[in-house]
Design a protein around this motif. Structure first.
Motif, short mmCIF file in Angstrom:
data_model
loop_
_atom_site.label_atom_id
_atom_site.label_comp_id
_atom_site.label_asym_id
_atom_site.label_seq_id
_atom_site.Cartn_x
_atom_site.Cartn_y
_atom_site.Cartn_z
N GLU A 402 0.94 -1.12 -0.19
CA GLU A 402 0.08 0.09 0.18
C GLU A 402 0.76 1.18 -0.09
O GLU A 402 0.52 2.18 -0.75
N LYS A 403 1.82 1.18 0.80
CA LYS A 403 2.89 2.39 0.86
C LYS A 403 3.63 2.60 -0.66
O LYS A 403 3.86 3.87 -1.12
N LEU A 404 3.74 1.48 -1.13
CA LEU A 404 4.57 1.40 -2.58
C LEU A 404 3.57 1.85 -3.83
O LEU A 404 3.85 2.12 -4.83
N GLY A 405 2.41 1.57 -3.63
CA GLY A 405 1.18 1.85 -4.50
C GLY A 405 1.35 0.52 -5.40
O GLY A 405 1.06 0.95 -6.72
N LEU A 406 1.42 -0.57 -5.00
CA LEU A 406 1.79 -1.79 -5.83
C LEU A 406 0.87 -2.90 -5.55
O LEU A 406 0.54 -2.91 -4.17
N GLU A 407 0.59 -3.69 -6.18
CA GLU A 407 -0.19 -5.00 -5.89
C GLU A 407 0.68 -5.69 -5.12
O GLU A 407 1.93 -5.85 -5.41
N GLU A 408 -0.01 -6.60 -4.12
CA GLU A 408 0.81 -7.48 -3.36
C GLU A 408 1.65 -8.53 -3.86
O GLU A 408 3.04 -8.56 -3.53
N LYS A 409 1.41 -9.28 -5.22
CA LYS A 409 2.15 -10.01 -5.58
C LYS A 409 3.21 -9.28 -6.51
O LYS A 409 4.54 -9.83 -6.59
#
Length: 681
Positions: A402-409
């Motif tokens: 969430e902090k990186l703005g990316l999906e978990e995978k």
């Protein structure tokens, strides 16, 4: 039938490897017991014997690799130690080398000395640089020092006098007096621990040895007693940081030799696997739960380093040249102040461990990323006896994504990319930065997590081959089984090579070292019918240089030996620094003798199977490699592989002690000894 048992204690698991006279191999893993490592060793060995119907009395050799000394230094839980040194030199141990540990960190300092200033005792005596007595030892002063030590309640005493490597007589006098007055006080004497010049390093090594004496002595006694009670009169050997085994008695006298021994056994085991595969040039990748260790093997041999540091303390002892980086299955992913993701060196350890272990861990780790991407099975580790929870991995990685703005995978793929980059940097450090091309080497992957990441490391370095041993997660224990019984002797002689009597003096010193070796063989009960070998190395340098190069002494004749050494030194200088000057004066500094006794039959572990079938996968699962979308990868059970079998990636290979990830297009061939040879495409 006789059996040889190797036991390697790790932070999470204790690994056991057994080899019998017929060449049969048996492996086992059991959870480590950090509070009492001997408990897991003995219980694991008993479990293995029961599992494979082995009579405990048939285990004739018990080889052990230990992390007790290393952990004691890391946790600062050694004994209370005092120090006796030459008057005026009590602060050598604190002054050190006046070099900042981290050049660009103005706040980083040397670790606090293990012996406080009030616990360092000075004695009036002096031996000159040539070994001559300048001032006799003050016996009355010595008696007063012993009185003070008796009142101090110390566990051990380190005796470090100036120039004692050239004349140890004063150290012997002090040791005799202390032993007579305080027989229960353990002693660490520099002329016994490492009789070699450079005061600070010698003092530091001797002090560290003294600091560990009480911890290791108690541990070794407990282990020896429990092994004797459960396995009878078996021969117990302890691994050294330089590779090779020593007796329990030597381990109790010189515990510092075990402090870097963990990765050393893996390199010895890797050499045996490389020899069976006919690969003379190998780079090892040993990845566990906390770190990844890399080493370079040429012609089935490794380089020896003499200067290492443990927790910031210099150690002047031979050890296998291994480079470590904080990249393991438990390495934690985190965001730095610059907003960029980093992985390691912090590790979740074995407790609480990665989140997926279900032991209370909440931080995202490399193991969590592997599980989320399908590279590790939901079924768990150790053939499913240690289940993993992918939902906990996803929960741990989610705040980071969430902090990186990316999906978990995608975040998980980033975690693996970073940890692979860390290992690639370590491999480049022992190859490219030394003028060697890693593309000419085979990557030998082992440890619980090494085969998981070997393909990614090889692809990043453009390496062409990967070799995965039959039991990669237990290779350190296997290395213990194939190790020799080894002792190393050293003498500082400081001899100009242009001295007319240089050859004669050199061989006189060598004769003395050989006499020491014969006494060692008798003490260790290794005579008379043993297969032994000796290697002689001379440390040399240009006069005025600070550091030496080690040159092998192959000649046995005094005539012409100086010319042989001169040419060998020039070749070594050219190889290491790119030049040499034949006109500059050269000097000998140290003479080293390594005595080895062969304990293992190198032909023992060949597998003879003739039926060749194509492997049949147990199933398939979605695995993320470098692509945005997963690939359906066949999952193989390695226990069903036979020599000659081949298949092509993508694939996942599972076994008791490790999981191997095969990248798309890579080709796998099962070798005669059961190793997987992966050709990278």
């Amino acid at each position: 039938m006789k059996y040889t048992l190797g036991v390697d204690v790790g932070g999470t698991f204790t690994d056991l490897f057994v080899l019998n006279d017929a060449g049969q191999v048996f492996v086992h893993k059991t959870p480590s017991t950090p509070a009492n490592p001997a408990r897991a060793i003995v219980d694991g060995a008993k479990e293995l014997c029961k599992k494979f119907d082995i009579a405990p009395s048939d285990v004739t050799r018990f080889c052990h690799g230990t992390t007790v000394a290393t952990n004691a230094l890391i946790q600062r839980r050694g004994g209370k130690v005092c120090m006796i040194t030459t008057r005026g030199f009590k602060d050598v141990i604190e002054i050190a080398r006046q070099v900042r540990p981290k050049y660009y960190d103005l706040y980083e300092d040397y670790p606090a000395p293990l012996v406080k200033r009030q616990d360092r005792f000075e004695i009036t005596e002096r031996v000159g640089f040539d070994g001559g007595v300048v001032q006799q030892i003050d016996r009355d002063e010595l008696a007063g020092i012993v009185d003070s030590i008796e009142l101090g309640g110390y566990d051990a005493c380190a005796i470090c006098l100036l120039f004692s490597y050239n004349n140890p007589e004063h150290e012997r006098i002090i040791a005799e007096e202390v032993r007579k007055r305080l027989p229960n006080l353990r002693l660490s004497v520099s002329s016994e621990v490492q009789p070699e010049f450079r005061e600070y390093e010698r003092f530091s090594t001797t002090l560290l040895n003294g600091y560990l004496l009480s911890v290791m002595t108690e541990y070794m006694k407990t282990l020896e007693q429990e092994v004797a009670e459960n396995f009878g009169n078996t021969q117990l050997g302890v691994n050294q940081s330089s590779g090779g085994l020593m007796s329990v008695n030597r381990a109790q006298l010189f515990p510092i030799r075990t402090a870097l021994s963990g990765p050393a056994a893996g390199v010895v085991g890797a050499i045996e696997i490389a020899r069976q595969a006919g690969r003379k040039k190998v780079i090892t990748l040993d990845m566990g739960g906390t770190s990844a260790d890399v080493a370079l093997i040429r012609d089935y041999g490794f380089d020896i380093s003499l200067d290492r540091a443990i927790e910031g303390f210099p150690v002047r002892l031979p050890s296998i040249d291994i480079d470590s980086v904080g990249a393991g299955g438990g390495s934690v992913a985190w965001l730095d102040l610059d907003g960029l993701m980093k992985v390691g060196p912090e590790s979740a350890g074995s407790y609480p461990g990665p989140a997926c272990y279900k032991r209370g861990g909440t931080k995202p780790t490399v193991s969590d990323a592997n599980l989320l991407l399908g590279r590790l099975s939901n079924r768990g580790l150790l053939n499913g006896t240690m289940p993993l929870d992918v939902s906990l991995s996803e929960t741990a990685i989610k705040p980071l994504s969430e902090k990186l703005g990316l999906e978990e995978k995608r975040t998980a793929q980033g975690i693996l990319s970073i940890v692979v980059a860390n290992m690639v940097r370590a491999v480049r450090g022992i190859s490219v930065e030394r003028g060697l091309d890693p593309r000419e080497y085979t990557l030998l992957a082992f440890g619980g997590a090494g085969p998981l990441h070997a393909s990614a490391v090889a692809h990043a370095l453009d390496m062409k081959e990967i070799l995965v041993p039959p039991s990669p997660g237990i290779l350190c224990a296997q290395g213990l089984v194939v190790s020799d019984h080894i002792e190393r002797f050293v003498r500082t002689i400081r001899l100009p090579l242009d001295d007319d009597k240089a050859g004669e003096k050199l061989f006189e010193a060598l004769t003395e070292l050989r006499a020491d070796a014969e006494r060692w063989l008798q003490t260790e009960d290794l005579l008379p019918d043993v297969q032994r070998s000796s290697d002689v190395v001379v440390d040399m340098r240009y006069r005025g240089q600070n550091f030496e190069l080690s040159v092998p002494l192959t000649g046995v004749q005094r005539q012409g030996v100086t010319e042989e050494l001169r040419n060998a030194f020039f070749a070594a200088h050219e190889r290491n620094y790119g030049f040499h000057n034949p006109k500059d004066p050269v000097e000998i500094v140290n003479l080293r003798l390594t005595e080895s006794v062969k304990l293992y039959n190198a032909k023992a572990m060949q597998i003879s199977k003739t039926t060749v079938e194509e492997p049949v996968p147990e199933g398939t699962r979605a695995v993320y490699y470098d692509q945005e979308a997963p690939l359906q990868a066949p999952v193989y059970d390695r226990a069903k592989f036979q020599p000659g079998m081949t298949f092509t990636g993508p694939a996942i290979v599972e076994q008791l002690d490790a999981t191997t990830v095969v990248f798309p297009g890579d080709q796998v061939v099962i070798q005669e000894n059961g190793s997987m040879l992966i050709t990278v495409n």
